[in-house]
Write an enzyme that holds these catalytic residues in place. Structure first.
Site, mmCIF file in Angstrom:
data_model
loop_
_atom_site.group_PDB
_atom_site.id
_atom_site.type_symbol
_atom_site.label_atom_id
_atom_site.label_comp_id
_atom_site.label_asym_id
_atom_site.label_seq_id
_atom_site.Cartn_x
_atom_site.Cartn_y
_atom_site.Cartn_z
ATOM 1 N N LYS A 180 0.867 -1.188 0.000
ATOM 2 C CA LYS A 180 0.000 0.000 0.000
ATOM 3 C C LYS A 180 0.892 1.222 0.000
ATOM 4 O O LYS A 180 2.042 1.154 0.450
ATOM 5 C CB LYS A 180 -0.880 0.004 1.260
ATOM 6 N N ASP A 226 -6.906 4.385 -4.745
ATOM 7 C CA ASP A 226 -7.610 4.253 -3.462
ATOM 8 C C ASP A 226 -8.225 5.635 -3.224
ATOM 9 O O ASP A 226 -8.412 6.400 -4.185
ATOM 10 C CB ASP A 226 -6.628 3.848 -2.344
HETATM 11 P P1 NDP Z 1 -12.901 7.875 -3.137
HETATM 12 O O1 NDP Z 1 -11.838 8.878 -2.922
HETATM 13 O O2 NDP Z 1 -13.436 7.673 -4.510
HETATM 14 O O3 NDP Z 1 -14.157 8.208 -2.196
HETATM 15 C C1 NDP Z 1 -14.016 8.235 -0.807
HETATM 16 C C2 NDP Z 1 -15.360 8.645 -0.213
HETATM 17 O O4 NDP Z 1 -15.278 8.538 1.198
HETATM 18 C C3 NDP Z 1 -15.730 10.076 -0.513
HETATM 19 O O5 NDP Z 1 -17.128 10.183 -0.537
HETATM 20 C C4 NDP Z 1 -15.133 10.808 0.675
HETATM 21 O O6 NDP Z 1 -15.744 12.052 0.944
HETATM 22 C C5 NDP Z 1 -15.413 9.835 1.789
HETATM 23 N N1 NDP Z 1 -14.393 10.009 2.858
HETATM 24 C C6 NDP Z 1 -13.045 9.969 2.731
HETATM 25 N N2 NDP Z 1 -12.447 10.192 3.917
HETATM 26 C C7 NDP Z 1 -13.442 10.379 4.791
HETATM 27 C C8 NDP Z 1 -13.471 10.648 6.170
HETATM 28 N N3 NDP Z 1 -12.344 10.782 6.888
HETATM 29 N N4 NDP Z 1 -14.687 10.753 6.763
HETATM 30 C C9 NDP Z 1 -15.825 10.606 6.034
HETATM 31 N N5 NDP Z 1 -15.864 10.351 4.720
HETATM 32 C C10 NDP Z 1 -14.686 10.239 4.105
HETATM 33 O O7 NDP Z 1 -12.356 6.511 -2.531
HETATM 34 P P2 NDP Z 1 -12.854 5.017 -2.795
HETATM 35 O O8 NDP Z 1 -14.311 4.987 -3.031
HETATM 36 O O9 NDP Z 1 -11.936 4.427 -3.787
HETATM 37 O O10 NDP Z 1 -12.500 4.327 -1.393
HETATM 38 C C11 NDP Z 1 -13.438 4.264 -0.314
HETATM 39 C C12 NDP Z 1 -13.019 3.166 0.650
HETATM 40 O O11 NDP Z 1 -12.970 1.914 -0.045
HETATM 41 C C13 NDP Z 1 -11.628 3.337 1.282
HETATM 42 O O12 NDP Z 1 -11.638 2.785 2.575
HETATM 43 C C14 NDP Z 1 -10.750 2.482 0.376
HETATM 44 O O13 NDP Z 1 -9.565 2.060 1.039
HETATM 45 C C15 NDP Z 1 -11.690 1.319 0.117
HETATM 46 N N6 NDP Z 1 -11.370 0.513 -1.052
HETATM 47 C C16 NDP Z 1 -11.299 1.075 -2.314
HETATM 48 C C17 NDP Z 1 -11.029 0.272 -3.399
HETATM 49 C C18 NDP Z 1 -11.064 0.795 -4.790
HETATM 50 O O14 NDP Z 1 -10.976 -0.009 -5.719
HETATM 51 N N7 NDP Z 1 -11.227 2.089 -5.017
HETATM 52 C C19 NDP Z 1 -10.705 -1.160 -3.239
HETATM 53 C C20 NDP Z 1 -10.898 -1.662 -1.891
HETATM 54 C C21 NDP Z 1 -11.185 -0.831 -0.856
HETATM 55 P P3 NDP Z 1 -14.968 13.407 0.561
HETATM 56 O O15 NDP Z 1 -15.188 13.594 -0.902
HETATM 57 O O16 NDP Z 1 -15.640 14.438 1.395
HETATM 58 O O17 NDP Z 1 -13.524 13.209 0.941
#
Ligand code: NDP
Length: 451
Positions: A129, A169
């Site tokens: 990571k 991510d």
């Molecule tokens: P994105 O950046 O596309 O979206 C993240 C989302 O989560 C946004 O809506 C963001 O809101 C919100 N968010 C981020 N940080 C916080 C916080 N501290 N408190 C509340 N909301 C928060 O990321 P992903 O959708 O790719 O990833 C989301 C989760 O899924 C993570 O945990 C990631 O590790 C996990 N994941 C992702 C994968 C992938 O293929 N993308 C694979 C496996 C797991 P805002 O816009 O306000 O920041």
């Protein structure tokens, strides 16, 4: 953490003493080691060969300066990281996170989880990571490009198609992967599958964008079917987040006949009792990079916006799919989920439930699908992208999607079987940890101590 095994206790205490400030990392290790108690007591070789000591220590951690120049001509400096945690079963594989909260503890927790998740996919990929405390929010495209180029200038020395293959991510989507790939190619003069999540015109895989969210729903559907004789059809679903995972979880859950009533971002959440209109969410988040509160003005009807993220867990639903970030559901929020009569919580985000929250689900008999199993569809499809890059071919959307579905169904079955084998029938969390561990452990034992 308290363990029955003196060996596990010694390893955990030593780790906590060496890394006292790494709370997220210790939380992730603590949870996995708890599940491994029966495996360790049944297999003395694990202790004799120091498998757990080796497993909790990354093979390599790279920490570097990322200098770049903003649109005002000012020099900015961020911190870059790559944690190459375990390569026993394949090249390091795992995403890059760009978010101001990024630190070594968070990346070590994510890298550690990635070892077991990647193993569970059944594909030959090790765990890693990386990321940076850079915040893409509010930056121009040019600033994001300059940052990505500087980040890759150092990272390119440590990665490669057969060594370490990063992906996206939080904060790293198609735009960032494109800039990172362009810089790698420029520096190395090689067109290789060194990153996944690439655009379709330069080596990306169809269905990679959808994979984590779709995979989460395939996992949830299969777990509901095999463990509860239930399905997503007709169920009300709460989703947190509105990024890549949340959007495609919402899309697939809706296709499978569920009604999704919430999405959120780090400022607040939207509740739409008529069902979330995903085209509006995609326009706001994917096209305009805006805030989710803009949804209400556009969707009309009974849609409401509420400030703060925690309230989303008070919304009544049958199934909860946390898709935002780590530790977003604490014990108190889990109590609301239980009181709302939930039948399942399956994790799209990494480690969104605190240990207290997981204990609440289990006490209430809620079906719990842990992140390392339920969100493995993203990395699984990344590995399929690597295969396509290696054979210089592109598979159709349906070909990739069908493979993804089969992988997610197998993860449910393999987790259930491993749990049952060690006396934890029905516990998909313990089962995922054990099934993921067994393959890595076997590979580590085979390869000797100083590999
Ligand atoms: P994105 O950046 O596309 O979206 C993240 C989302 O989560 C946004 O809506 C963001 O809101 C919100 N968010 C981020 N940080 C916080 C916080 N501290 N408190 C509340 N909301 C928060 O990321 P992903 O959708 O790719 O990833 C989301 C989760 O899924 C993570 O945990 C990631 O590790 C996990 N994941 C992702 C994968 C992938 O293929 N993308 C694979 C496996 C797991 P805002 O816009 O306000 O920041």
């Amino acid at each position: 953490m308290k363990y029955q095994s003196a060996y596990l206790q010694k390893v955990y205490d030593g780790l906590a003493a060496r890394n006292p400030e790494q709370t997220e990392f210790l939380e992730a290790v603590g949870e996995v080691l708890e599940s491994l108690e029966p495996v360790v007591s049944a297999n003395p070789k694990i202790e004799e060969e120091g498998i757990i000591e080796r497993l909790v220590e990354p093979e390599r951690v790279i920490l570097f300066r990322v200098p770049w120049v903003d649109d005002e001509g000012k020099v900015q400096v961020n911190r870059g990281y790559r944690v190459q945690f375990n390569s026993a079963i394949g090249p390091y594989k795992g995403g890059l996170r760009f978010h101001p909260s990024v630190n070594l503890s968070i990346l070590k927790f994510l890298g550690f989880e990635q070892i077991f998740k990647n193993s569970l996919t059944g594909l030959p990929i090790g765990g890693g990571k990386g990321g940076s405390d850079f915040d893409p929010k509010g930056k121009s495209d040019r600033e994001v490009m300059k940052f990505c180029q500087s980040f890759m200038t150092e990272l390119s020395k440590h990665i490669g198609a057969d060594t370490d293959v990063p992906a996206g991510d939080i904060g790293v989507g198609g735009r960032e992967i494109g800039y990172l790939f362009g810089q790698y190619k420029r520096l190395r003069n090689e067109f290789t599958g060194v990153l996944t999540g690439k655009g379709l015109t330069y080596g990306g895989s169809l269905a990679r964008t959808q994979a984590t969210g779709y995979g989460l729903c395939y996992y949830t559907e299969e777990a509901l079917k095999t463990m509860r004789n239930e399905s997503l059809k007709g169920k009300t679903v709460v989703i947190s987040g509105s990024g890549n995972v949340a959007i495609y979880a919402c899309e697939k859950a809706t296709q499978l006949g569920a009604k999704v009533v919430t999405v959120s971002d780090s400022n607040g959440y939207v509740y739409d009792p008529d069902g979330i209109k995903l085209d509006i969410v995609k326009q706001i988040k994917e096209v305009e990079r805006g805030r989710i509160k803009e949804y209400v003005g556009r969707a009309g009807g009974q849609a409401e916006y509420h400030e703060g993220c925690k309230g989303v867990w008070t919304v009544k639903a049958d199934i909860y799919l946390p898709c935002a970030t780590q530790n977003e559901i604490d014990g108190e929020s889990a109590k609301s989920i239980v009181a709302n009569g939930a039948i399942a919580v399956c994790e799209g985000a990494n480690m969104p439930s605190t240990p207290e929250a997981i204990a609440e689900y289990k006490n209430a008999g809620i079906l719990f699908g842990p992140a390392k199993a339920a969100n493995a569809g993203g990395v699984a499809t990344s590995a399929l992208e690597m295969s396509q890059n290696s054979e210089r071919l592109s598979w159709t959307f349906d070909e990739v999607d069908n493979k993804l579905k089969t992988i997610m169904e197998n993860i449910v079955h393999n987790s259930a079987a491993a749990a049952e084998k060690y006396g934890f029938k029905g516990d998909l969390q313990v089962g995922a940890n054990i099934a993921g561990f067994e393959k890595v452990c076997d590979a580590m034992l085979s390869q000797g101590i100083a590999y």
